[in-house]
Design a protein around this motif. Structure first.
Motif, short mmCIF file in Angstrom:
data_model
loop_
_atom_site.label_atom_id
_atom_site.label_comp_id
_atom_site.label_asym_id
_atom_site.label_seq_id
_atom_site.Cartn_x
_atom_site.Cartn_y
_atom_site.Cartn_z
N ALA A 28 45.00 68.10 35.23
CA ALA A 28 45.00 66.63 35.30
C ALA A 28 43.59 66.10 35.52
CB ALA A 28 45.93 66.15 36.42
N GLU A 29 42.81 66.79 36.35
CA GLU A 29 41.42 66.37 36.57
C GLU A 29 40.63 66.45 35.27
OE1 GLU A 29 39.89 68.64 39.84
OE2 GLU A 29 41.05 67.49 41.30
N GLU A 30 40.85 67.51 34.49
CA GLU A 30 40.16 67.63 33.20
C GLU A 30 40.56 66.52 32.24
OE1 GLU A 30 40.28 71.38 31.23
OE2 GLU A 30 39.76 72.48 33.06
N LEU A 31 41.77 66.02 32.40
CA LEU A 31 42.27 64.95 31.53
C LEU A 31 41.86 63.57 32.02
CD1 LEU A 31 45.87 66.34 30.97
CD2 LEU A 31 44.01 66.28 29.30
N GLY A 32 41.14 63.52 33.15
CA GLY A 32 40.70 62.25 33.68
C GLY A 32 41.62 61.67 34.73
N LEU A 33 42.49 62.49 35.30
CA LEU A 33 43.41 62.03 36.35
C LEU A 33 43.12 62.75 37.66
CD1 LEU A 33 46.87 61.89 34.51
CD2 LEU A 33 45.48 59.97 35.26
N ALA A 34 41.96 62.48 38.24
CA ALA A 34 41.63 63.05 39.55
C ALA A 34 42.58 62.47 40.60
CB ALA A 34 40.18 62.75 39.90
N LEU A 35 42.88 63.24 41.62
CA LEU A 35 43.85 62.81 42.63
C LEU A 35 43.49 61.46 43.25
CD1 LEU A 35 44.55 66.20 44.44
CD2 LEU A 35 46.04 64.98 42.85
N ALA A 36 42.23 61.28 43.64
CA ALA A 36 41.83 60.02 44.26
C ALA A 36 41.98 58.85 43.28
CB ALA A 36 40.40 60.11 44.76
N GLU A 37 41.65 59.10 42.03
CA GLU A 37 41.76 58.05 41.01
C GLU A 37 43.23 57.70 40.75
OE1 GLU A 37 40.73 57.47 36.31
OE2 GLU A 37 39.41 58.73 37.51
N MET A 38 44.09 58.72 40.74
CA MET A 38 45.52 58.45 40.56
C MET A 38 46.03 57.53 41.66
SD MET A 38 47.57 61.83 39.34
CE MET A 38 46.54 63.20 39.79
N ALA A 39 45.66 57.83 42.89
CA ALA A 39 46.10 57.03 44.02
C ALA A 39 45.55 55.61 43.93
CB ALA A 39 45.69 57.69 45.32
N GLN A 40 44.30 55.49 43.52
CA GLN A 40 43.69 54.17 43.40
C GLN A 40 44.35 53.33 42.30
OE1 GLN A 40 39.57 54.29 42.27
NE2 GLN A 40 39.24 52.13 42.68
N LYS A 41 44.59 53.95 41.15
CA LYS A 41 45.19 53.23 40.01
C LYS A 41 46.71 53.17 40.08
CE LYS A 41 41.60 54.06 36.59
NZ LYS A 41 41.33 54.62 35.26
N GLN A 42 47.29 53.94 41.02
CA GLN A 42 48.75 54.01 41.14
C GLN A 42 49.40 54.53 39.85
OE1 GLN A 42 50.84 52.85 44.02
NE2 GLN A 42 48.88 53.44 44.89
N THR A 43 48.71 55.48 39.20
CA THR A 43 49.20 56.10 37.97
C THR A 43 49.40 57.58 38.24
OG1 THR A 43 47.98 54.51 36.63
CG2 THR A 43 48.65 56.53 35.54
N TYR A 44 50.61 58.10 37.97
CA TYR A 44 50.92 59.48 38.33
C TYR A 44 51.70 60.18 37.22
CZ TYR A 44 49.99 57.57 42.96
OH TYR A 44 49.42 56.96 44.03
N PRO A 45 51.42 61.47 37.00
CA PRO A 45 52.29 62.26 36.14
C PRO A 45 53.49 62.72 36.97
CG PRO A 45 50.40 63.57 36.81
CD PRO A 45 50.24 62.20 37.43
N ILE A 46 54.66 62.63 36.39
CA ILE A 46 55.86 63.10 37.08
C ILE A 46 56.52 64.20 36.25
CG2 ILE A 46 56.31 60.96 38.35
CD1 ILE A 46 58.53 60.44 36.19
#
Length: 145
Positions: A28-46
């Protein structure tokens, strides 16, 4: 780790899902979804679905390599594939694939996948060192912390 095994020293089937979860976080980090960024943007893979085939047992003290990659993308869902091997004898331990969707919280709205994800179909190994607590992601031969 000892807590990943049963009394016979065999890695528990549920431990493999945790290994895959860690590898998927690195992917996910390689795809541009770092954990901190996910939390900030409220966007998550489920995770929508998980399939795992156990081929051979891993045992206490084995060093395992988990390779993870995007195997298929659609408009709103994607499949990640994982291969778990023991590099000392090149044994295939398990194969796993998961279907995921990208959502926005708190609404739970399904999001369209980014276009650049189609470029990420190369396996990325994640190595789980024997006797160490840290996890190292191996990409291009470099140890990444």
């Amino acid at each position: 780790m000892f807590f990943d095994t049963d009394c016979g020293g065999v890695v528990s089937n549920i431990a493999y899902l945790r290994f895959v979860e860690i590898a998927r976080t690195h992917l996910a980090e390689e795809l541009g979804l770092a954990l901190a960024e996910m939390a900030q943007k409220q966007t998550y893979p489920i995770v929508v679905r998980t399939e795992i085939d156990y081929r051979r047992p891993a045992t206490l003290g084995d060093r395992l390599v988990i390779e993870g990659w995007l195997s298929r993308t659609a408009r709103a869902r994607f499949w990640c594939a994982f291969r778990i091997t023991r590099p000392t004898d090149n044994t295939l331990i398990a194969e796993c694939r998961q279907m995921l969707a990208l959502i926005e919280m708190p609404t739970g709205k399904l999001l369209r996948l980014p276009e650049h994800w189609k470029e990420h179909s190369k396996p990325t190994p994640v190595e789980y060192p024997k006797g160490e607590c840290r996890i190292g992601a191996v990409s291009g031969g470099q140890d990444v912390q």
